[in-house]
Scaffold this motif. Structure first.
Motif, short mmCIF file in Angstrom:
data_model
loop_
_atom_site.label_atom_id
_atom_site.label_comp_id
_atom_site.label_asym_id
_atom_site.label_seq_id
_atom_site.Cartn_x
_atom_site.Cartn_y
_atom_site.Cartn_z
N VAL A 45 38.94 33.01 43.05
CA VAL A 45 38.59 31.85 42.21
C VAL A 45 37.94 32.30 40.91
O VAL A 45 38.26 31.81 39.83
N GLN A 46 37.02 33.27 41.02
CA GLN A 46 36.34 33.77 39.82
C GLN A 46 37.34 34.40 38.85
O GLN A 46 37.29 34.16 37.63
N GLU A 47 38.27 35.18 39.38
CA GLU A 47 39.28 35.81 38.52
C GLU A 47 40.19 34.76 37.90
O GLU A 47 40.58 34.86 36.73
N LEU A 48 40.54 33.74 38.68
CA LEU A 48 41.39 32.67 38.16
C LEU A 48 40.73 31.98 36.97
O LEU A 48 41.35 31.78 35.92
N LEU A 49 39.46 31.60 37.14
CA LEU A 49 38.77 30.92 36.04
C LEU A 49 38.62 31.82 34.83
O LEU A 49 38.76 31.38 33.69
N SER A 50 38.35 33.10 35.07
CA SER A 50 38.24 34.04 33.95
C SER A 50 39.54 34.13 33.19
O SER A 50 39.56 34.12 31.94
N ASP A 51 40.65 34.19 33.92
CA ASP A 51 41.96 34.28 33.27
C ASP A 51 42.29 32.99 32.52
O ASP A 51 42.81 33.01 31.39
N LEU A 52 42.00 31.85 33.13
CA LEU A 52 42.26 30.57 32.47
C LEU A 52 41.43 30.44 31.19
O LEU A 52 41.94 30.00 30.14
N LEU A 53 40.17 30.83 31.26
CA LEU A 53 39.32 30.70 30.08
C LEU A 53 39.74 31.67 28.99
O LEU A 53 39.65 31.36 27.79
N ARG A 54 40.24 32.83 29.39
CA ARG A 54 40.75 33.78 28.39
C ARG A 54 41.95 33.18 27.65
O ARG A 54 42.06 33.30 26.42
N VAL A 55 42.83 32.52 28.40
CA VAL A 55 43.97 31.86 27.77
C VAL A 55 43.50 30.73 26.86
O VAL A 55 44.01 30.55 25.75
N SER A 56 42.49 29.99 27.31
CA SER A 56 41.99 28.87 26.49
C SER A 56 41.42 29.35 25.17
O SER A 56 41.59 28.71 24.14
N HIS A 57 40.76 30.50 25.19
CA HIS A 57 40.18 31.03 23.95
C HIS A 57 41.28 31.39 22.95
O HIS A 57 41.13 31.18 21.74
#
Length: 382
Positions: A45-57
């Protein structure tokens, strides 16, 4: 992410000795305390959110949507003590919001009178960027024609209602982003995603080809100053507030407290197991899990951590239940974060919290003798 490996080590050692028929073993099995493998799923879950937020940036770098800060794991699953069955666990991730360039957030007390005093609104103000180093248009000093020509819209026109940050618009914006960005995150190779209905958060159901599911809820928050106290998009169970109302949340401070305890606790600490066991004891009763969690946090500052080793489990469970009974009798359970002199220094609280009179989580019992009598009867039936 909060995980006490010492606590899980003790569970593994119990699994290796199934014939150990002492009271601790009986209690553990009676209340199904063999913990689901939460740690590996938390990491997913932590990795998923990190990846999603990286894409959002990358996606929103040239726009003026809220800036999404790194996600913080909160709640029982991320703190390592979820009492739920593995298939029912929800991993809650807290995403702080920062204003984009040219904007500022100002917190205002909610004056609608419909929600408790711990609710606020987040007013968005435009800030001059003419003197900034970035070559950006200024919402205050460039004409509407120029802004339209470059298709630049301020936060006020995207996720606000009037001048106030709108929880529901932010949730919808993030849900839409997750659906559109899913194909580019690595987890899409292993999971299908379904965004579930939610007006104030982003709830996701991740399903593997095997059929196993993982539930994630992303909630949004605005920090109060530099403290660990936030305004949260998450509503209370009692009512759904207006979309421009944000509720005070202590979830980040609580997660930080459990990380602090995990670092200080002795090997084979039982504090997380105590929480799970007592949560099972209270299951189906009218007692809230938050009251239980508050009691355990108080006891973790009152009882030396050296006395939370695994051999003390039954004594600590007895302490927790005795503390609950005492609070019911006195009709008072002090909120952990108000006026608490035993607060670890690393937890940052707003100045007003430190000298404040503690809030009484059992105020309703003090005001209603019949409710208190009913609570005492219910406790005696446990």
């Amino acid at each position: 992410e909060v995980h006490n490996s010492r606590d899980s080590d003790s569970e593994e050692s119990e699994e290796e000795n199934p014939a150990e028929m002492n009271m601790v073993w009986i209690f553990s099995r009676r209340f199904q305390l063999s913990v689901p493998k939460l740690a590996s799923r938390r990491r997913v879950v932590q990795e998923l959110l990190s990846d999603l937020l990286r894409v959002s940036h990358r996606l929103f770098s040239d726009s003026f949507f809220p800036v999404l800060e790194p996600a913080i794991g909160v709640g029982s699953a991320c703190e390592g003590w979820s009492p739920h069955k593995e298939e029912d666990v929800v991993y809650c991730m807290f995403v702080p919001l920062k204003p984009p360039p040219g904007h500022a957030f100002h917190l205002e007390p909610d004056t609608t009178g419909d929600v408790p005093q711990t609710s606020m609104r987040v007013r968005v103000e435009l800030v001059c960027t003419c003197t900034g180093e970035q070559n950006t248009l200024c919402f205050l000093h460039h004409s509407e024609e120029e802004l339209k020509r470059y298709q630049v819209a301020s936060l006020l026109y995207t996720v606000c209602t009037g001048p106030y940050l709108d929880v529901e618009k932010i949730a919808l914006w993030f849900q839409t982003f997750v659906i559109s960005a899913w194909s580019v995150v690595p987890q899409s190779c292993h999971y299908n995603v379904q965004v579930l209905p939610s007006s104030r958060s982003c709830k996701m159901k991740l399903t593997k080809a095997s059929g196993r599911s993982l539930f994630v809820e992303t909630i949004f928050g605005v920090q109060q100053g530099d403290s660990d106290i936030f305004l949260s998009s998450q509503p209370t169970e009692a009512r759904l507030p207006p979309s421009t109302t944000w509720l005070e949340s202590y979830a980040v401070a609580e997660a930080k407290f459990f990380r602090h305890v995990a670092r200080q606790a002795p090997p084979r600490s039982c504090h997380l197991k105590c929480l799970r066991l007592c949560a099972r004891l209270l299951e189906g009763s009218g007692f809230s899990i938050y009251a239980l969690k508050t009691i355990v946090m108080h006891l973790l500052t009152l009882i030396p951590l050296s006395e939370w080793q695994h051999g003390y489990l039954l004594l600590r469970v007895d302490d927790i239940m005795s503390y609950l009974r005492c609070c019911l009798e006195e009709k008072q359970l002090k909120h952990f974060f108000f006026g608490n002199e035993d607060m670890p220094e690393e937890i940052s609280l707003p100045p007003a919290f430190q000298g404040a009179q503690p809030l009484n989580l059992f105020q309703h019992l003090a005001q209603d003798p019949a409710a208190q009598a009913e609570a005492m009867q219910e406790f005696d039936k446990l």
